[in-house]
Design a protein around this motif. Sequence first.
Motif, PDB file in Angstrom:
ATOM      1  N   LEU A  17       0.820  -1.209   0.000  1.00 38.56           N
ATOM      2  CA  LEU A  17       0.000   0.000   0.000  1.00 38.56           C
ATOM      3  C   LEU A  17       0.857   1.264   0.000  1.00 38.56           C
ATOM      4  N   MET A  18       1.959   1.230   0.754  1.00 43.75           N
ATOM      5  CA  MET A  18       2.847   2.404   0.787  1.00 43.75           C
ATOM      6  C   MET A  18       3.541   2.597  -0.562  1.00 43.75           C
ATOM      7  N   MET A  19       3.837   1.502  -1.265  1.00 43.18           N
ATOM      8  CA  MET A  19       4.424   1.610  -2.600  1.00 43.18           C
ATOM      9  C   MET A  19       3.414   2.215  -3.584  1.00 43.18           C
ATOM     10  N   ILE A  20       2.149   1.796  -3.446  1.00 44.28           N
ATOM     11  CA  ILE A  20       1.096   2.351  -4.307  1.00 44.28           C
ATOM     12  C   ILE A  20       0.961   3.860  -4.079  1.00 44.28           C
ATOM     13  N   VAL A  21       0.959   4.259  -2.789  1.00 42.22           N
ATOM     14  CA  VAL A  21       0.882   5.679  -2.440  1.00 42.22           C
ATOM     15  C   VAL A  21       2.109   6.430  -2.967  1.00 42.22           C
ATOM     16  N   ALA A  22       3.290   5.812  -2.810  1.00 46.04           N
ATOM     17  CA  ALA A  22       4.545   6.450  -3.260  1.00 46.04           C
ATOM     18  C   ALA A  22       4.536   6.682  -4.767  1.00 46.04           C
ATOM     19  N   ILE A  23       4.110   5.671  -5.512  1.00 43.91           N
ATOM     20  CA  ILE A  23       4.088   5.798  -6.977  1.00 43.91           C
ATOM     21  C   ILE A  23       3.055   6.836  -7.399  1.00 43.91           C
ATOM     22  N   GLY A  24       1.829   6.730  -6.858  1.00 40.70           N
ATOM     23  CA  GLY A  24       0.752   7.642  -7.249  1.00 40.70           C
ATOM     24  C   GLY A  24       1.074   9.096  -6.980  1.00 40.70           C
ATOM     25  N   PHE A  25       1.461   9.395  -5.727  1.00 38.08           N
ATOM     26  CA  PHE A  25       1.704  10.796  -5.368  1.00 38.08           C
ATOM     27  C   PHE A  25       3.112  11.263  -5.754  1.00 38.08           C
ATOM     28  N   GLY A  26       4.052  10.323  -5.871  1.00 41.22           N
ATOM     29  CA  GLY A  26       5.397  10.683  -6.341  1.00 41.22           C
ATOM     30  C   GLY A  26       5.357  11.192  -7.769  1.00 41.22           C
ATOM     31  N   VAL A  27       4.662  10.456  -8.638  1.00 45.60           N
ATOM     32  CA  VAL A  27       4.523  10.874 -10.040  1.00 45.60           C
ATOM     33  C   VAL A  27       3.691  12.151 -10.129  1.00 45.60           C
ATOM     34  N   THR A  28       2.658  12.266  -9.279  1.00 47.09           N
ATOM     35  CA  THR A  28       1.842  13.496  -9.261  1.00 47.09           C
ATOM     36  C   THR A  28       2.705  14.705  -8.932  1.00 47.09           C
ATOM     37  N   GLY A  29       3.588  14.566  -7.933  1.00 50.22           N
ATOM     38  CA  GLY A  29       4.490  15.658  -7.560  1.00 50.22           C
ATOM     39  C   GLY A  29       5.417  16.034  -8.697  1.00 50.22           C
ATOM     40  N   LEU A  30       5.971  15.019  -9.364  1.00 48.98           N
ATOM     41  CA  LEU A  30       6.863  15.270 -10.506  1.00 48.98           C
ATOM     42  C   LEU A  30       6.106  15.955 -11.637  1.00 48.98           C
ATOM     43  N   ALA A  31       4.877  15.508 -11.889  1.00 51.17           N
ATOM     44  CA  ALA A  31       4.066  16.095 -12.957  1.00 51.17           C
ATOM     45  C   ALA A  31       3.746  17.564 -12.672  1.00 51.17           C
ATOM     46  N   HIS A  32       3.529  17.912 -11.396  1.00 55.96           N
ATOM     47  CA  HIS A  32       3.294  19.315 -11.034  1.00 55.96           C
ATOM     48  C   HIS A  32       4.531  20.170 -11.305  1.00 55.96           C
ATOM     49  N   ILE A  33       5.725  19.617 -11.059  1.00 51.43           N
ATOM     50  CA  ILE A  33       6.971  20.346 -11.358  1.00 51.43           C
ATOM     51  C   ILE A  33       7.041  20.636 -12.857  1.00 51.43           C
ATOM     52  N   VAL A  34       6.772  19.606 -13.658  1.00 53.29           N
ATOM     53  CA  VAL A  34       6.804  19.749 -15.122  1.00 53.29           C
ATOM     54  C   VAL A  34       5.761  20.771 -15.577  1.00 53.29           C
ATOM     55  N   ALA A  35       4.538  20.657 -15.035  1.00 52.31           N
ATOM     56  CA  ALA A  35       3.449  21.566 -15.420  1.00 52.31           C
ATOM     57  C   ALA A  35       3.749  23.012 -15.015  1.00 52.31           C
ATOM     58  N   ASP A  36       4.315  23.187 -13.815  1.00 53.15           N
ATOM     59  CA  ASP A  36       4.647  24.543 -13.333  1.00 53.15           C
ATOM     60  C   ASP A  36       5.733  25.196 -14.184  1.00 53.15           C
TER      61      ASP A  36
END
Length: 422
Positions: free
Chosen positions: A237-256
């Motif tokens: 479950l922690m890996m699922i959370v890490a992947i989901g929100f980790g990629v979301t954080g990276l995508a926000h950097i790219v979008a910003d």
Amino acid sequence: MSSTDSVTSALVTNDATALGILAVVLGFVFYTSNSSNAFWKKFYTYVPALLMCYFLPSLLNTFDIIDGNTSQLYFVASRYLLPACLVLLILSVDLKAILSLGPKAIIMFLTGTVGIVIGGPIALLIVSAINPEILNVTGPDAVWRGMTTLAGSWIGGGANQAAMKEIYDVGGDIFSIMVTVDVIVANIWMAVLLFMASKAKEIDAKTGADTTALEALKDKVEKYHAENARIPSLSDLMMIVAIGFGVTGLAHIVADFLGPFFETNYPWTRDYSLTSKFFWLIVTVTTIGLILSFTRVRHIEAAGASKVATAFLYILVATIGLHMDVSKLADPDNLWYFAIGIIWMLVHASFMLIVAKIIKAPLFYMAVGSQANVGGAASAPVVAAAFHPALAPVGVLLAVLGYALGTYMAWICGQILQAVAS
């Protein structure tokens, strides 16, 4: 994340409390939809659970318990939970199997786009023939100008809607009315699609649609789950959370970075949504999700990645419902504008149903092709997942195509609307 800064008469103004209420509503729907009670069994035979997750929050907004306009819950869900959800759904996708679905999904999407482009002028012709006074207002608040923003929203999304507002110099009064029409009519149409999704097998059987490729993809996914599914550990479950929100954080950097970069250096790309941060957010998570689907990371699906993603998706559905005010339908000042919106949507729907019948496309292609136009990336995967979680990525990919076409096709619609109005 309180919304007390804005003036509101709602009973609940604290977003933490609002989120708690939405969670209880979702819990109630899931509890009753899985109940063995005879009443609930019969109730959910006719009313899809997903539709209830969407409709009940709209009543909270309608009766002023929670103000969907001042609440930040939709913003949080669409910017944090939606990207994480998309990554987790897409990383397990079998891209080859999705491509094997064939060209019908694209055909239905483009049919939906054409239905929006010509539906607006047809709706304006019909309503102005009944009530010519609707054309009396000229200048920035002319009805045809406001309709261009609706076309932008219904082919692409918010960024395309904003682009039309600037391109056609749309006045604030007509724009606010069209935003209301957009929210109400689009949400009603989404509710219809969710209801139809629950009857997909019966509808496809009656229309003689070829569902072979769709069923093969669903069977493949279910076979994978049957062979590999396991009870998730805390580590999973922690890996699922890490992947989901980790990629979301990276995508926000790219979008910003990319949104302002294109705005500053290539302002003309605003017409294609390239200056929109939300556009880049969705494109980035979709791209990374597809890349991960070719790696060992995709096996996290066996631990229930798509179930976590679907939980995020239901929270998003509830926050979308929170923006719908059913009472606005009865406002006499807006009735003619709602008539335009409803006729417009009926033309769009009729086009899609006729073409779907001709090419024997399953209901899934019609529903997702329509929602990818009308609702965009925030709701197309919701409608797709109503058919099967494995099909959610199809909704995302089509919605991204909608962003690309939105401003261009809405501009064409605007030119036709201007000719009709004059």
